[in-house]
Design a protein around this motif. Structure first.
Motif, PDB file in Angstrom:
ATOM      1  N   SER A  12     -70.023  72.541 -24.378  1.00 17.80           N
ATOM      2  CA  SER A  12     -68.927  71.598 -24.602  1.00 17.80           C
ATOM      3  C   SER A  12     -68.229  71.282 -23.288  1.00 17.80           C
ATOM      4  O   SER A  12     -68.284  72.052 -22.332  1.00 17.80           O
ATOM      5  CB  SER A  12     -67.917  72.165 -25.608  1.00 17.80           C
ATOM      6  N   LEU A  28     -64.348  71.495 -29.841  1.00 17.32           N
ATOM      7  CA  LEU A  28     -63.157  72.212 -29.402  1.00 17.32           C
ATOM      8  C   LEU A  28     -62.315  72.596 -30.602  1.00 17.32           C
ATOM      9  O   LEU A  28     -62.403  71.995 -31.675  1.00 17.32           O
ATOM     10  CB  LEU A  28     -62.334  71.389 -28.400  1.00 17.32           C
ATOM     11  N   LEU A  64     -63.371  76.235 -26.445  1.00 14.47           N
ATOM     12  CA  LEU A  64     -64.541  75.378 -26.319  1.00 14.47           C
ATOM     13  C   LEU A  64     -65.748  76.110 -26.871  1.00 14.47           C
ATOM     14  O   LEU A  64     -65.981  77.277 -26.533  1.00 14.47           O
ATOM     15  CB  LEU A  64     -64.795  74.989 -24.864  1.00 14.47           C
TER      16      LEU A  64
END
Length: 320
Positions: free
Chosen positions: A140, A160, A136
């Motif tokens: 996020s 991601l 990530l």
């Protein structure tokens, strides 16, 4: 307008401007009365004001000797042009540090839904139960829903990178608000921003679908495309340095300085802007995301620019 409706960027900007004005050493009764009228005019104004106040408290932990003189300097620098000039200077800082920061984090209360998330400036690697590896990027959030028939990851916000483990009969799908990505033993990234998702494939093959008519495309390694609620964009080459953030790096390959600054802004709390005077300068280099101050210093060494810090959370890259 109901309380559940979005207050919008403009209302947050107004709240940030009023907040900046009311922090001045000398505030007139007319100013206070104007603020009260604005506050009472719309329920959204009260909600925006509450958010701006909450954000300001996050910065109250900064040393007073650093914060107050900088803010005072910014204010007095503009007062020669009158109160509206002062409001404009403080408004830039207010909008950047407060409304801009708040809007970026007001795209849904992602932490309440997320199984894994990162803060601004943080990257994290997660080993999933099926053997897949998930990274990530900054700010996020992702939600997991692994069932017997399907492995599903929903990217709620941010970016991601996924290195998938193959399981016969149990496909892996990454979804965003804009569409879905079906993967088979591959390594690919998905980045959500402003109603658009970008899918980049670094190894293997994925199938991407989007739009009300379920537009579909097969995306090979070394390619990327964007998807919106209306459908799919065209496939184009994907640079392998796009995944450098998983190693804590930001790579510029003959990159516009304006684009570099916009990307760098994702990794710090507050406001970072690039002056149009220098936005078209080209930049080549590898920069550490773990030390943003080092990145600023490197920019000043490599290009005829300077990074100014008017307030603790407000910076601009300008001509030296």
């Amino acid at each position: 307008m109901s309380g559940s409706e979005s207050m919008g960027t403009t209302v947050l900007e107004q709240a940030a401007n009023w907040y900046a004005l009311l922090q001045a050493d000398e505030v007139s009764e007319a100013d206070r009365a104007g603020w009260q009228r604005w506050l009472a005019a719309d329920a959204r104004h009260a909600r925006a004001w509450a958010r701006v106040e909450a954000m300001s408290r996050r910065f109250d932990t900064l040393p007073a000797q650093t914060d107050r003189p900088a803010a005072s300097h910014a204010l007095h620098r503009a007062q020669g042009a009158g109160r509206r000039g002062a409001l404009k200077v403080m408004g830039v800082a207010g909008v950047g540090a407060l409304s801009g920061w708040l809007v970026a984090r007001d795209e849904g209360l992602y932490p309440l839904r997320a199984d894994h998330r990162t803060h601004v400036g943080e990257q994290r690697q997660v080993a999933l139960a099926d053997g897949s590896r998930l990274w990530l990027n900054s700010a996020s959030a992702v939600r997991l829903d692994f069932k017997a028939s399907e492995r599903h990851l929903e990217l709620l916000h941010g970016e991601l990178l996924l290195e998938t483990a193959h399981e016969a009969g149990r496909p892996l799908v990454v979804s965003t608000a804009e569409g879905r990505v079906h993967a088979l033993g591959t390594r690919f990234g998905v980045y959500r921003q402003g109603g658009r998702s970008q899918v980049s494939v670094f190894h293997g093959v994925v199938e991407v679908s989007a739009g009300q008519r379920e537009h579909r495309a097969v995306l090979q390694a070394g390619h990327q495309l964007s998807l919106t609620a209306q459908g799919l964009g065209s496939s184009e080459p994907a640079s392998p340095v796009r995944e450098a953030w998983t190693r804590g790096l930001l790579v510029a390959e003959d990159m516009r300085l304006g684009d570099f600054v916009a990307e760098l802004a994702r990794y710090q709390v507050g406001y970072l802007a690039c002056s149009p005077k220098v936005a078209d300068l080209r930049l080549v280099g590898v920069f550490p995301l773990t030390d943003i101050d080092q990145v600023y210093a490197a920019l000043e060494r490599a290009l005829p620019v300077k990074v100014t810090r008017t307030l603790p959370w407000w910076r601009q890259v300008d001509a030296a």
